[in-house]
Design a protein around this motif. Structure first.
Motif, PDB file in Angstrom:
ATOM      1  N   ASP A 154      45.430  27.349 -33.626  1.00 62.50           N
ATOM      2  CA  ASP A 154      44.194  26.885 -34.257  1.00 62.50           C
ATOM      3  C   ASP A 154      43.075  27.903 -34.026  1.00 62.50           C
ATOM      4  O   ASP A 154      43.300  28.988 -33.520  1.00 62.50           O
ATOM      5  CB  ASP A 154      43.798  25.506 -33.719  1.00 62.50           C
ATOM      6  CG  ASP A 154      43.576  25.510 -32.204  1.00 62.50           C
ATOM      7  OD1 ASP A 154      43.845  26.550 -31.569  1.00 62.50           O
ATOM      8  OD2 ASP A 154      43.143  24.485 -31.658  1.00 62.50           O
ATOM      9  N   ARG A 155      41.890  27.531 -34.424  1.00 64.26           N
ATOM     10  CA  ARG A 155      40.720  28.395 -34.260  1.00 64.26           C
ATOM     11  C   ARG A 155      39.644  27.580 -33.552  1.00 64.26           C
ATOM     12  O   ARG A 155      38.753  27.023 -34.184  1.00 64.26           O
ATOM     13  CB  ARG A 155      40.243  28.902 -35.627  1.00 64.26           C
ATOM     14  CG  ARG A 155      39.261  30.053 -35.564  1.00 64.26           C
ATOM     15  CD  ARG A 155      38.881  30.536 -36.956  1.00 64.26           C
ATOM     16  NE  ARG A 155      37.826  31.525 -36.875  1.00 64.26           N
ATOM     17  CZ  ARG A 155      37.127  31.974 -37.917  1.00 64.26           C
ATOM     18  NH1 ARG A 155      37.407  31.507 -39.144  1.00 64.26           N
ATOM     19  NH2 ARG A 155      36.166  32.868 -37.754  1.00 64.26           N
ATOM     20  N   PRO A 158      35.146  29.256 -33.763  1.00 68.03           N
ATOM     21  CA  PRO A 158      34.766  30.226 -34.796  1.00 68.03           C
ATOM     22  C   PRO A 158      33.353  30.752 -34.579  1.00 68.03           C
ATOM     23  O   PRO A 158      32.477  30.047 -34.062  1.00 68.03           O
ATOM     24  CB  PRO A 158      34.858  29.418 -36.089  1.00 68.03           C
ATOM     25  CG  PRO A 158      34.759  28.000 -35.673  1.00 68.03           C
ATOM     26  CD  PRO A 158      35.368  27.918 -34.315  1.00 68.03           C
ATOM     27  N   ASP A 160      30.167  33.704 -36.153  1.00 69.10           N
ATOM     28  CA  ASP A 160      29.682  34.524 -37.259  1.00 69.10           C
ATOM     29  C   ASP A 160      30.044  35.981 -36.994  1.00 69.10           C
ATOM     30  O   ASP A 160      30.069  36.432 -35.848  1.00 69.10           O
ATOM     31  CB  ASP A 160      28.168  34.389 -37.399  1.00 69.10           C
ATOM     32  CG  ASP A 160      27.758  32.983 -37.814  1.00 69.10           C
ATOM     33  OD1 ASP A 160      28.550  32.333 -38.528  1.00 69.10           O
ATOM     34  OD2 ASP A 160      26.666  32.532 -37.401  1.00 69.10           O
ATOM     35  N   LYS A 161      30.275  36.711 -38.060  1.00 71.91           N
ATOM     36  CA  LYS A 161      30.686  38.103 -37.936  1.00 71.91           C
ATOM     37  C   LYS A 161      29.602  38.935 -37.266  1.00 71.91           C
ATOM     38  O   LYS A 161      28.422  38.825 -37.597  1.00 71.91           O
ATOM     39  CB  LYS A 161      31.013  38.683 -39.309  1.00 71.91           C
ATOM     40  CG  LYS A 161      31.607  40.086 -39.262  1.00 71.91           C
ATOM     41  CD  LYS A 161      32.054  40.530 -40.643  1.00 71.91           C
ATOM     42  CE  LYS A 161      32.701  41.912 -40.586  1.00 71.91           C
ATOM     43  NZ  LYS A 161      33.186  42.341 -41.924  1.00 71.91           N
ATOM     44  N   ASP A 344      39.665  33.051 -25.315  1.00 72.05           N
ATOM     45  CA  ASP A 344      41.044  32.936 -25.796  1.00 72.05           C
ATOM     46  C   ASP A 344      41.956  33.250 -24.615  1.00 72.05           C
ATOM     47  O   ASP A 344      42.152  34.416 -24.259  1.00 72.05           O
ATOM     48  CB  ASP A 344      41.262  33.918 -26.948  1.00 72.05           C
ATOM     49  CG  ASP A 344      42.699  33.968 -27.448  1.00 72.05           C
ATOM     50  OD1 ASP A 344      43.506  33.129 -27.006  1.00 72.05           O
ATOM     51  OD2 ASP A 344      43.009  34.853 -28.268  1.00 72.05           O
ATOM     52  N   ASN A 353      42.900  35.098 -33.663  1.00 75.81           N
ATOM     53  CA  ASN A 353      41.627  34.764 -34.291  1.00 75.81           C
ATOM     54  C   ASN A 353      40.739  35.998 -34.413  1.00 75.81           C
ATOM     55  O   ASN A 353      40.933  36.982 -33.698  1.00 75.81           O
ATOM     56  CB  ASN A 353      40.918  33.671 -33.489  1.00 75.81           C
ATOM     57  CG  ASN A 353      41.650  32.346 -33.558  1.00 75.81           C
ATOM     58  OD1 ASN A 353      42.288  32.033 -34.563  1.00 75.81           O
ATOM     59  ND2 ASN A 353      41.581  31.564 -32.493  1.00 75.81           N
ATOM     60  N   ASP A 357      35.057  35.707 -33.037  1.00 79.01           N
ATOM     61  CA  ASP A 357      35.078  34.316 -32.579  1.00 79.01           C
ATOM     62  C   ASP A 357      34.657  34.225 -31.103  1.00 79.01           C
ATOM     63  O   ASP A 357      34.485  35.235 -30.431  1.00 79.01           O
ATOM     64  CB  ASP A 357      36.464  33.716 -32.765  1.00 79.01           C
ATOM     65  CG  ASP A 357      36.678  33.189 -34.187  1.00 79.01           C
ATOM     66  OD1 ASP A 357      35.796  33.422 -35.046  1.00 79.01           O
ATOM     67  OD2 ASP A 357      37.716  32.558 -34.438  1.00 79.01           O
ATOM     68  N   TYR A 358      34.498  33.010 -30.601  1.00 80.26           N
ATOM     69  CA  TYR A 358      34.107  32.717 -29.223  1.00 80.26           C
ATOM     70  C   TYR A 358      32.697  33.221 -28.891  1.00 80.26           C
ATOM     71  O   TYR A 358      32.473  33.873 -27.865  1.00 80.26           O
ATOM     72  CB  TYR A 358      35.124  33.289 -28.226  1.00 80.26           C
ATOM     73  CG  TYR A 358      36.525  32.797 -28.469  1.00 80.26           C
ATOM     74  CD1 TYR A 358      36.964  31.591 -27.942  1.00 80.26           C
ATOM     75  CD2 TYR A 358      37.409  33.536 -29.260  1.00 80.26           C
ATOM     76  CE1 TYR A 358      38.255  31.129 -28.193  1.00 80.26           C
ATOM     77  CE2 TYR A 358      38.696  33.077 -29.522  1.00 80.26           C
ATOM     78  CZ  TYR A 358      39.113  31.876 -28.990  1.00 80.26           C
ATOM     79  OH  TYR A 358      40.380  31.418 -29.229  1.00 80.26           O
TER      80      TYR A 358
END
Length: 445
Positions: A154-155, A158, A160-161, A344, A353, A357-358
């Motif tokens: 899963d993610r 999530p 933002d870039k 992670d 992912n 993320d994170y």
């Protein structure tokens, strides 16, 4: 503290048993590979470690089976001999030994006063076992077995870039954990290679906010990076010119000798890059961190991109930002225990992912995923800090000094109780079977 200790002991037991019990009898006989161990040997070795550093050291208790002492001891049995099934008991007998020792450890914790020395030894043995949980996970990847049950796919966090570099100012910074501390068994627990803490002066530098992604590394592959010797150092060219057997990667029964031409678990198939994730070939996840790359590949990518790898001191400063006279952070966000929203780890997402993320795990300078996801290569040789003293386990660090590189941050397969910003892992620069990746620094400002 006893309750937390027992919880960690039982979690380590349960995860180890699950990783073994989920394998068939045939799968227990893993093919020989220099980077892994047979699963049953890992289980017996973990139990033996408790015998040596809890019962033998604290109580002078004789071994469960003295005839097996040399065989469970990693420094008395040759690596290839661990595959000799005639030397070792089978699944049921090994599991019985394992559970007997764990029951005895749990009973000892419950029935004895918990001194600092005992707490230190218990935690050391539990953490050692969690190192073997990580190696059991990458063993499955190496030999192409199904993913562990902890893998959710899963993610959970999530983000933002983010892109570009974080600017780290010049200054004096703290590195490592205390060499002497009254809390050495609790919050200041560390392995010998992380001690003693010291100050270092660094010039200003710029480091990437994220690890290098599959998309970024693919550009190097597509540009012929593996066919351009000018991008590779002497050691890198030697590695590049050495054939390796990739039969396990492709599930082949016969030897498949190949020169490196891309990351170990990639293949070009049906007009796309794919990556082998345990027993499945999946489309390459472009925004996930590039994983299972050697130091030489990371170094060559930097030369191609006009970048460099950080030193281990730069990496730790970017991750923790600890300064003399200020509150010390063990994690990028402070001192709260890591969880799945920040990191992670624990084999849940397994570096699948995006690198952005994170966000809750960001460092004080806005660097993301500096803990978990992938062990990050640094340019530093694995050497002792000034004032180094050997811990209770004399082979934790000393055998790796000099010819290994420092990687930092832990990986997606690292257990949550091991993850911290000061943790140093030593890998030979050719290792690409473990969960290694990298981030980079600007050459100049």
């Amino acid at each position: 503290m006893k309750s937390q200790l027992l919880d960690e002991l039982e979690l380590a037991r349960a995860r180890t048993v699950q990783l073994i019990d989920s394998l068939s009898e045939a799968e227990l006989n893993v093919p020989y590979h220099p980077g892994v161990n047979p699963p049953l040997w890992e289980m017996g070795h973990s139990a033996f470690f408790y015998e040596v550093f809890v019962f033998n050291l604290l109580d002078g208790t004789a071994s469960y089976d003295p005839s097996m002492d040399d065989l469970w001891d990693s420094f008395h049995v040759e690596h290839r001999d661990r595959w000799r099934r005639d030397l070792f008991p089978g699944r049921e007998e090994t599991l019985s030994y394992f559970n007997t020792i764990y029951d005895r450890v749990a009973e000892r914790i419950q029935s004895n006063e918990l001194t600092n020395r005992e707490l230190y030894l218990y935690r050391y043995a539990i953490f050692h076992q969690n190192m073997h949980i990580e190696s059991l996970i990458w063993c499955r990847q190496t030999v192409g077995y199904p993913a562990p049950a902890d893998f959710k796919g899963d993610r959970p966090a999530p983000g933002d870039k983010v892109a570009g570099d974080a600017r780290i100012p010049a200054g004096r910074w703290l590195i490592g954990m205390p060499g002497e501390s009254s809390a050495y068994a609790a919050e200041d627990f560390a392995f010998d290679c992380e001690k003693p803490r010291f100050e270092v002066a660094l010039e200003a530098f710029s480091i990437s906010r994220t690890a290098v992604s599959n998309r970024e590394f693919q550009a190097f592959v597509d540009d012929g990076g593996y066919q351009r010797p000018e991008l590779w150092s002497f050691g890198g060219r030697k590695w590049l010119d050495t054939e390796v057997d990739v039969a396990l990667v492709h599930g082949a029964h016969e030897s498949m000798m190949r020169l490196p031409g891309h990351p170990l678990y990639w293949r070009w198939h049906e007009k796309q890059w794919q990556e082998r994730v345990f027993d499945q070939w999946l489309s390459l996840a472009p925004d996930a961190p590039v994983t299972h790359v050697s130091y030489w590949e990371a170094e060559a990518w930097c030369n191609w991109a006009g970048r460099r790898l950080p030193t281990e001191h730069e990496w730790e400063v970017a991750a923790l930002g600890n300064k003399p006279g200020e509150a010390f952070r063990r994690y990028p966000w402070g001192n709260e225990a890591p969880d799945s929203v920040r990191v992670d780890m624990n084999a849940r997402a397994l570096a699948r992912n995006p690198v952005w993320d994170y966000p809750a795990g960001d460092s004080p300078f806005g660097c993301r995923q500096m803990l978990g996801s992938v062990w990050e290569w640094t340019s530093s040789q694995f050497l002792p800090y000034d004032g180094f003293k050997v811990d209770m386990y004399p082979f934790m660090s000393t055998l790796q000094f000099g010819d290994h590189k420092v990687s930092k941050g832990g990986s997606c397969a690292t257990s949550s109780n091991l993850i911290r910003g000061t943790y140093r892992q030593a890998y030979l620069p050719l290792r690409n079977d473990v969960y290694t990746g990298f981030r980079t620094c600007a050459l100049s400002d």
